[in-house]
Motif scaffolding. Structure first.
Motif, PDB file in Angstrom:
ATOM      1  N   THR A   1       0.868  -1.179   0.000  1.00 22.62           N
ATOM      2  CA  THR A   1       0.000   0.000   0.000  1.00 22.62           C
ATOM      3  C   THR A   1       0.904   1.228   0.000  1.00 22.62           C
ATOM      4  O   THR A   1       2.112   1.131   0.259  1.00 22.62           O
ATOM      5  CB  THR A   1      -0.909   0.031   1.240  1.00 22.62           C
ATOM      6  OG1 THR A   1      -0.099   0.023   2.419  1.00 22.62           O
ATOM      7  CG2 THR A   1      -1.860  -1.152   1.265  1.00 22.62           C
ATOM      8  N   GLU A   2       0.315   2.368  -0.252  1.00 23.22           N
ATOM      9  CA  GLU A   2       1.101   3.592  -0.283  1.00 23.22           C
ATOM     10  C   GLU A   2       1.041   4.258   1.093  1.00 23.22           C
ATOM     11  O   GLU A   2      -0.040   4.501   1.632  1.00 23.22           O
ATOM     12  CB  GLU A   2       0.570   4.545  -1.350  1.00 23.22           C
ATOM     13  CG  GLU A   2       1.476   5.726  -1.587  1.00 23.22           C
ATOM     14  CD  GLU A   2       1.022   6.568  -2.761  1.00 23.22           C
ATOM     15  OE1 GLU A   2       0.824   7.775  -2.550  1.00 23.22           O
ATOM     16  OE2 GLU A   2       0.869   6.016  -3.863  1.00 23.22           O
ATOM     17  N   ALA A   3       2.197   4.553   1.648  1.00 19.81           N
ATOM     18  CA  ALA A   3       2.278   5.225   2.947  1.00 19.81           C
ATOM     19  C   ALA A   3       1.967   6.711   2.772  1.00 19.81           C
ATOM     20  O   ALA A   3       1.863   7.222   1.657  1.00 19.81           O
ATOM     21  CB  ALA A   3       3.667   5.025   3.542  1.00 19.81           C
ATOM     22  N   LYS A   4       1.844   7.406   3.881  1.00 14.52           N
ATOM     23  CA  LYS A   4       1.558   8.847   3.840  1.00 14.52           C
ATOM     24  C   LYS A   4       2.627   9.624   3.080  1.00 14.52           C
ATOM     25  O   LYS A   4       2.343  10.622   2.441  1.00 14.52           O
ATOM     26  CB  LYS A   4       1.429   9.399   5.259  1.00 14.52           C
ATOM     27  CG  LYS A   4       0.207   8.912   5.988  1.00 14.52           C
ATOM     28  CD  LYS A   4       0.155   9.454   7.399  1.00 14.52           C
ATOM     29  CE  LYS A   4      -1.027   8.862   8.146  1.00 14.52           C
ATOM     30  NZ  LYS A   4      -1.082   9.300   9.527  1.00 14.52           N
ATOM     31  N   ASP A   5       3.876   9.133   3.162  1.00 14.75           N
ATOM     32  CA  ASP A   5       4.969   9.827   2.483  1.00 14.75           C
ATOM     33  C   ASP A   5       5.090   9.423   1.013  1.00 14.75           C
ATOM     34  O   ASP A   5       6.000   9.848   0.313  1.00 14.75           O
ATOM     35  CB  ASP A   5       6.294   9.591   3.201  1.00 14.75           C
ATOM     36  CG  ASP A   5       6.668   8.123   3.312  1.00 14.75           C
ATOM     37  OD1 ASP A   5       5.955   7.270   2.733  1.00 14.75           O
ATOM     38  OD2 ASP A   5       7.676   7.822   3.980  1.00 14.75           O
ATOM     39  N   GLY A   6       4.169   8.589   0.532  1.00 20.81           N
ATOM     40  CA  GLY A   6       4.158   8.199  -0.872  1.00 20.81           C
ATOM     41  C   GLY A   6       4.988   6.958  -1.180  1.00 20.81           C
ATOM     42  O   GLY A   6       4.977   6.468  -2.302  1.00 20.81           O
ATOM     43  N   LEU A   7       5.703   6.460  -0.190  1.00 22.07           N
ATOM     44  CA  LEU A   7       6.530   5.265  -0.410  1.00 22.07           C
ATOM     45  C   LEU A   7       5.690   4.009  -0.183  1.00 22.07           C
ATOM     46  O   LEU A   7       4.770   3.994   0.633  1.00 22.07           O
ATOM     47  CB  LEU A   7       7.724   5.272   0.546  1.00 22.07           C
ATOM     48  CG  LEU A   7       8.738   6.394   0.339  1.00 22.07           C
ATOM     49  CD1 LEU A   7       9.792   6.363   1.438  1.00 22.07           C
ATOM     50  CD2 LEU A   7       9.392   6.273  -1.022  1.00 22.07           C
ATOM     51  N   PRO A   8       6.006   2.942  -0.900  1.00 24.73           N
ATOM     52  CA  PRO A   8       5.253   1.700  -0.699  1.00 24.73           C
ATOM     53  C   PRO A   8       5.611   1.061   0.652  1.00 24.73           C
ATOM     54  O   PRO A   8       6.742   1.151   1.119  1.00 24.73           O
ATOM     55  CB  PRO A   8       5.703   0.816  -1.858  1.00 24.73           C
ATOM     56  CG  PRO A   8       6.995   1.376  -2.315  1.00 24.73           C
ATOM     57  CD  PRO A   8       7.006   2.822  -1.954  1.00 24.73           C
ATOM     58  N   GLU A   9       4.598   0.458   1.281  1.00 26.91           N
ATOM     59  CA  GLU A   9       4.827  -0.255   2.538  1.00 26.91           C
ATOM     60  C   GLU A   9       3.944  -1.486   2.562  1.00 26.91           C
ATOM     61  O   GLU A   9       2.960  -1.577   1.832  1.00 26.91           O
ATOM     62  CB  GLU A   9       4.550   0.636   3.747  1.00 26.91           C
ATOM     63  CG  GLU A   9       3.102   0.984   3.949  1.00 26.91           C
ATOM     64  CD  GLU A   9       2.839   1.833   5.181  1.00 26.91           C
ATOM     65  OE1 GLU A   9       3.805   2.252   5.835  1.00 26.91           O
ATOM     66  OE2 GLU A   9       1.673   2.071   5.479  1.00 26.91           O
TER      67      GLU A   9
END
Length: 129
Positions: free
Chosen positions: A19-27
């Motif tokens: 999923t996409e984290a708040k900072d835009g990076l995948p997690e």
């Protein structure tokens, strides 16, 4: 005979759980990682499972895991295997002795293995305490 159709790479499976984290990076969450690992294991099982004539030996991955679990040695088998592998370190030097026991520890538990000498003069495992 093995079946290899429609397989996803491990990367494809992992990416599908990101999923996409708040900072835009995948997690990926721990639960989703476990789901991805299970999906990959199940897919691998389906691709490599044995075929008996035209029917699979195991219908599902769960059946396969249950068979593996059933084939594990029981606690008494495990204790005997360990005892039989170390008994030579504890053999009595007196030839008149017909029975003996020794203590050992495995998995944090103390056990006593009991042996007796058979008519041919070989030591046989009897039991454990």
């Amino acid at each position: 005979m093995r079946i290899f159709t429609g397989m996803k790479s491990k990367e494809e499976i992992l990416y599908s759980y990101y999923t996409e984290a708040k900072d835009g990076l995948p997690e990926i969450s721990a639960d989703d990682l476990l789901k991805a690992l299970d999906e990959y294991a199940s897919q691998s099982f389906n691709a490599a499972r044995e075929i008996n004539n035209t029917e699979p030996v195991f219908a599902t991955y769960t059946d396969y895991l249950a068979k593996l679990e059933a084939n594990k040695p029981g606690q008494s088998d495990k204790i005997r295997l360990i005892a039989d592998n170390v008994v030579s370190q504890f053999l009595p030097t007196d030839p008149a002795i017909k029975e003996f026991s020794f203590d050992f520890k495995t998995d944090g538990v103390n056990y006593t293995a009991c042996y007796t000498k058979n008519q041919q003069g070989y030591w046989e495992y009897i039991s454990f305490k």
